[in-house]
Design an enzyme around this catalytic site. Structure first.
Site, PDB file in Angstrom:
ATOM      1  N   ILE A 172      -5.308 -11.480 -13.488  1.00  0.00           N
ATOM      2  CA  ILE A 172      -5.445 -10.028 -13.556  1.00  0.00           C
ATOM      3  C   ILE A 172      -4.651  -9.368 -12.435  1.00  0.00           C
ATOM      4  O   ILE A 172      -4.288  -8.198 -12.535  1.00  0.00           O
ATOM      5  CB  ILE A 172      -6.921  -9.578 -13.500  1.00  0.00           C
ATOM      6  CG1 ILE A 172      -7.564  -9.902 -12.148  1.00  0.00           C
ATOM      7  CG2 ILE A 172      -7.729 -10.193 -14.640  1.00  0.00           C
ATOM      8  CD1 ILE A 172      -8.928  -9.262 -11.950  1.00  0.00           C
ATOM      9  N   ASP A 173      -4.352 -10.110 -11.364  1.00  0.00           N
ATOM     10  CA  ASP A 173      -3.658  -9.534 -10.207  1.00  0.00           C
ATOM     11  C   ASP A 173      -2.196  -9.199 -10.482  1.00  0.00           C
ATOM     12  O   ASP A 173      -1.582  -8.450  -9.743  1.00  0.00           O
ATOM     13  CB  ASP A 173      -3.716 -10.494  -9.017  1.00  0.00           C
ATOM     14  CG  ASP A 173      -5.119 -10.679  -8.477  1.00  0.00           C
ATOM     15  OD1 ASP A 173      -6.010  -9.919  -8.892  1.00  0.00           O
ATOM     16  OD2 ASP A 173      -5.326 -11.578  -7.647  1.00  0.00           O
ATOM     17  N   LYS A 178     -19.234  16.401  -2.252  1.00  0.00           N
ATOM     18  CA  LYS A 178     -19.749  16.133  -0.909  1.00  0.00           C
ATOM     19  C   LYS A 178     -19.513  14.707  -0.409  1.00  0.00           C
ATOM     20  O   LYS A 178     -19.922  14.380   0.699  1.00  0.00           O
ATOM     21  CB  LYS A 178     -21.237  16.457  -0.842  1.00  0.00           C
ATOM     22  CG  LYS A 178     -22.114  15.691  -1.829  1.00  0.00           C
ATOM     23  CD  LYS A 178     -23.579  16.134  -1.684  1.00  0.00           C
ATOM     24  CE  LYS A 178     -24.467  15.400  -2.683  1.00  0.00           C
ATOM     25  NZ  LYS A 178     -25.886  15.813  -2.556  1.00  0.00           N
ATOM     26  N   GLU A 214      -7.987  -5.138  -2.080  1.00  0.00           N
ATOM     27  CA  GLU A 214      -8.900  -5.938  -1.260  1.00  0.00           C
ATOM     28  C   GLU A 214      -8.186  -6.685  -0.139  1.00  0.00           C
ATOM     29  O   GLU A 214      -8.779  -6.987   0.890  1.00  0.00           O
ATOM     30  CB  GLU A 214      -9.696  -6.915  -2.121  1.00  0.00           C
ATOM     31  CG  GLU A 214      -8.884  -8.012  -2.779  1.00  0.00           C
ATOM     32  CD  GLU A 214      -9.773  -9.048  -3.473  1.00  0.00           C
ATOM     33  OE1 GLU A 214     -10.929  -9.206  -3.052  1.00  0.00           O
ATOM     34  OE2 GLU A 214      -9.304  -9.674  -4.426  1.00  0.00           O
TER      35      GLU A 214
END
Length: 544
Positions: A201-202, A240, A309
Site C-alpha cells: 500500500i506504501d 476548535k 509515519e
C-alpha cells in the site's frame, strides 16, 4: 457473509485485452540493467541479470494449450487490498491456458513454503474470496528465505511437490526474496520458475521501467481519504481542534501525498521534502507553529495536518542522534536512564537535537526499546511529536493562540479493505500475467502492467526482470542486494500539484470529502464512472 459481500462477489474483474483469451505471445524487448551497482548485482545474479523486458501481446492464432502445471503461491509481508484476486486471476488463467493445473497456497507466508504447509486452491475454495479484502485465504507472514538452510527447505518443497512455478506476492523485500530464490533454483538446476507480484500500500515498489502502481495503494488511500474527509468536515463544524493525522508510509510519503491531494487538508507534510531541505525538528515545529498562528490570525483556531509515519526518520539530525544513542551511548549505559542523564552524556550538537524533542517524546524514546535495546523509532507517535513541538514553540513565544490538538493514526483500517474496482481488476490481471510468465518458463520476473490510467482493457501486461530493480545497500553492516525503495519524487507532477496549492489549502477551508469507495458504476461510458477512477497520483504522473 454480509449483503455487501454477497453483492461484491458478483463483480467481474476486467482483464487487459491482450490476455483476455488463450492466444498471446511474449515479445522480447530491450535487455535490462540493475538500477545501480550493476557489477555487484551481475556477480551475485549471473543467471538472471540482464534479462530482457517481456511485452505480452495478443495473438490472432489458435490457442496453444499447455500441459497442466503444478504451481505454488504465497503472500509475503503486510496485507493489501486485492490480494485474494491475485490468487483468483492466477487460478483462472492457469485453467484457461494449462487446463487441469494444480494451485497450492502455502500458508502463512514464506514459512509455509519452507515447511511445506499448504492448501490446494480450487474453484470452490476460492469462490468466497473473490473481490474480498484480506489475505486470510492462506495467510501471510514476514519470515524471510535468507539462510542456506532456508533455501534448501524451499528447494525441497519445490521438488517434493514437483512445482513448475512459485509465485511470491509481496513488497520490495519479498520480491528481493523472489529474485534470490529464482537465482538459487537456476544454480541448483531446478525446473521451478519464480515469479513476483508487486504488493504494497506504501507504493514504494515502483519503477519507470514498468511498475506504475503496486496493488493496494488505490484502495487504502481511498479508505484513508474518506476518513480524513470526515474529519475535515468535523473540524469545519466544531472550529476548535487541530487534527494531526498520521498515515502509513515509514519509508516514503506516497500515501500522505495522495490523501492530501484528495482531501485538500490544510497541511500535508512530505518527508522527502523535509529531508531535501535538511530541516531540523525545531525548524519543523516553527513552520507548523507559523501555520497555526496564521490561521488563528484569520479567526481559525482549527485545521488538519497529514503526517507520514516515517517523518521523524526524514529529519537528518534525528538519524544522527538515534545512531549515537543505539550504537555508542545506550549499549554501555549503567544507572538510572533519564532524559536529563542522557542529555548530560551527549556531545553538544546531539544534545541540542535531543533537547529540541518535546519532553514527553524524549521520555518515550528512552522507555520504548526494541528487543535489541535500540530505540523503537517505528513506535514513536509522530503526530504527538509534532503536536507537542508546536505547543512548545507557542509557549516559548508567549503566544496567546488557542491550539487544541487531537491525534489520529490511520493504518490497519486500510490494509484489508474491500478492494476498489481498480484494485480488483489490477490484482486479477497481475495473477493472470504471473500465470502466463510462469507457464512459459520465465523465471526471475515480476508480473506488471502499464498504462494504468486507461480502462483495464487497454492496460499493457509485461514481465519485468527482478534484477533491474536491484541495488546494493548496507544491511546489518554488510552490503546486501535489495530492491530499491522508490521515494516521493519532488520533481514529479503529484508533488508539484501539492506545492502549487499549499498556501491556498492552508488558509482556506477548501476541504474535499471523497466519500467511501464507490463500487457501483454510475456512467455507461467505460472508464468514466467514479468507481473506475484511479488515484490522483497516477493521473498526475501520466500528464506530460
Amino acid at each position: 457473509m454480509s449483503a455487501f459481500e454477497v453483492y461484491r462477489r458478483k463483480f467481474k474483474p476486467a482483464l487487459p485485452r491482450a490476455i483476455q483469451g488463450a492466444s498471446y505471445h511474449l515479445h522480447t524487448e530491450e535487455k535490462t540493467h540493475p538500477v545501480a551497482d550493476e557489477q555487484d548485482i551481475a556477480a551475485l545474479f549471473p543467471k538472471t541479470t540482464h534479462l530482457p523486458l517481456l511485452d505480452i501481446q495478443p495473438d490472432t492464432g489458435a490457442p496453444k494449450l499447455l500441459e497442466p502445471k503444478r504451481v505454488g503461491v504465497i503472500f509475503s509481508g503486510g496485507q493489501a487490498p486485492g490480494g485474494h484476486n491475485v490468487l483468483c486471476g492466477l487460478y483462472d488463467k492457469l485453467q484457461q491456458i494449462a487446463p487441469k493445473s494444480v494451485l497450492l497456497g502455502f500458508q502463512n507466508g514464506p514459512k509455509g513454503l519452507m515447511t511445506n504447509k499448504y492448501v490446494e486452491l480450487t474453484e470452490k475454495f476460492l469462490e468466497p474470496f473473490r473481490n474480498m479484502g484480506g489475505f486470510h485465504a492462506i495467510g501471510s507472514g514476514r519470515d524471510k528465505i535468507a539462510k542456506p538452510e532456508d533455501f534448501d527447505a524451499a528447494a525441497k518443497t519445490a521438488k517434493d511437490n514437483n512445482l513448475d512455478i512459485i509465485c511470491i506476492i509481496g513488497g520490495d523485500d519479498s520480491n528481493t526474496n523472489a529474485c534470490l530464490l529464482a537465482e538459487d533454483f537456476l544454480k541448483r538446476g531446478l525446473k521451478t520458475a519464480v515469479i513476483g507480484v508487486p504488493k504494497t500500500i506504501d507504493r514504494d515498489l515502483y519503477s519507470t521501467k514498468g511498475i506504475e502502481c503496486s496493488f493496494g495503494f488505490d484502495s487504502s488511500t481511498k479508505v484513508y481519504a474518506e476518513l480524513i474527509g470526515n474529519i475535515c468536515y468535523d473540524c469545519l463544524s466544531a472550529k476548535k481542534y487541530w487534527h494531526f493525522i498520521r498515515l502509513m508510509g515509514r519509508s516514503a510519503s506516497h500515501i500522505t501525498l495522495e490523501c492530501g491531494l484528495q482531501t485538500h487538508a490544510n497541511i500535508c507534510l512530505v518527508g522527502e521534502e523535509i529531508l531535501s531541505k535538511k530541516m531540523t525538528s525545531r525548524q519543523l515545529f516553527e513552520y507548523l507553529a507559523d501555520c497555526v498562528t496564521k490561521r488563528a490570525d484569520s479567526g481559525k483556531n482549527y485545521g488538519v495536518c497529514l503526517v507520514p509515519e516515517g517523518l521523524i526518520e526524514f529529519i537528518p539530525e534525528n538519524n544522527e542522534l538515534f545512531a549515537y544513542l543505539n550504537n555508542t551511548l545506550l549499549p554501555h549505559w549503567t544507572g538510572e536512564l533519564t532524559a536529563d542523564a542522557v542529555a548530560a552524556k551527549l556531545p553538544d550538537p546531539l544534545r541540542t537535537t535531543f533537547m529540541a524533542i518535546p519532553a514527553s517524546i524524549r521520555t518515550q524514546l528512552l522507555l520504548d526499546r526494541d528487543p535489541h535495546g535500540n530505540i523503537a523509532i517505528s513506535q514513536i507517535e509522530t503526530e504527538k511529536f509534532l503536536g507537542a513541538g508546536v505547543q512548545q514553540v507557542l509557549r516559548e513565544r508567549g503566544s496567546k493562540t488557542k491550539f487544541t490538538p487531537l491525534y489520529h493514526f490511520f493504518g490497519y483500517e486500510g490494509r484489508c479493505a474491500a478492494p476498489s474496482d481498480f484494485d480488483c481488476s489490477l490484482c486479477y490481471s497481475l495473477g493472470a500475467v504471473a500465470a502466463i510468465l510462469g507457464c512459459n518458463g520465465k523465471t526471475g520476473y515480476m508480473a506488471s502492467l502499464r498504462n494504468l490510467v486507461r480502462p483495464p482493457a487497454d492496460w499493457s501486461p509485461i514481465g519485468l526482470p527482478l534484477t533491474c530493480l536491484m541495488n546494493m545497500e548496507m544491511r546489518h553492516g554488510h552490503k546486501t542486494p535489495v530492491i530499491m525503495k522508490q521515494m516521493t519524487d519532488l520533481n514529479g507532477n503529484p508533488y508539484k500539484l501539492l506545492a502549487r496549492n499549499r498556501d491556498t489549502w492552508l488558509m482556506n477551508d477548501d476541504y474535499q470529502n471523497p466519500g467511501p469507495i464507490q463500487q457501483i458504476a454510475t456512467e455507461s461510458a467505460e472508464g468514466t464512472a467514479v468507481c473506475a477512477r484511479p488515484t490522483i497520483t497516477l493521473i498526475e504522473e501520466a500528464r506530460k
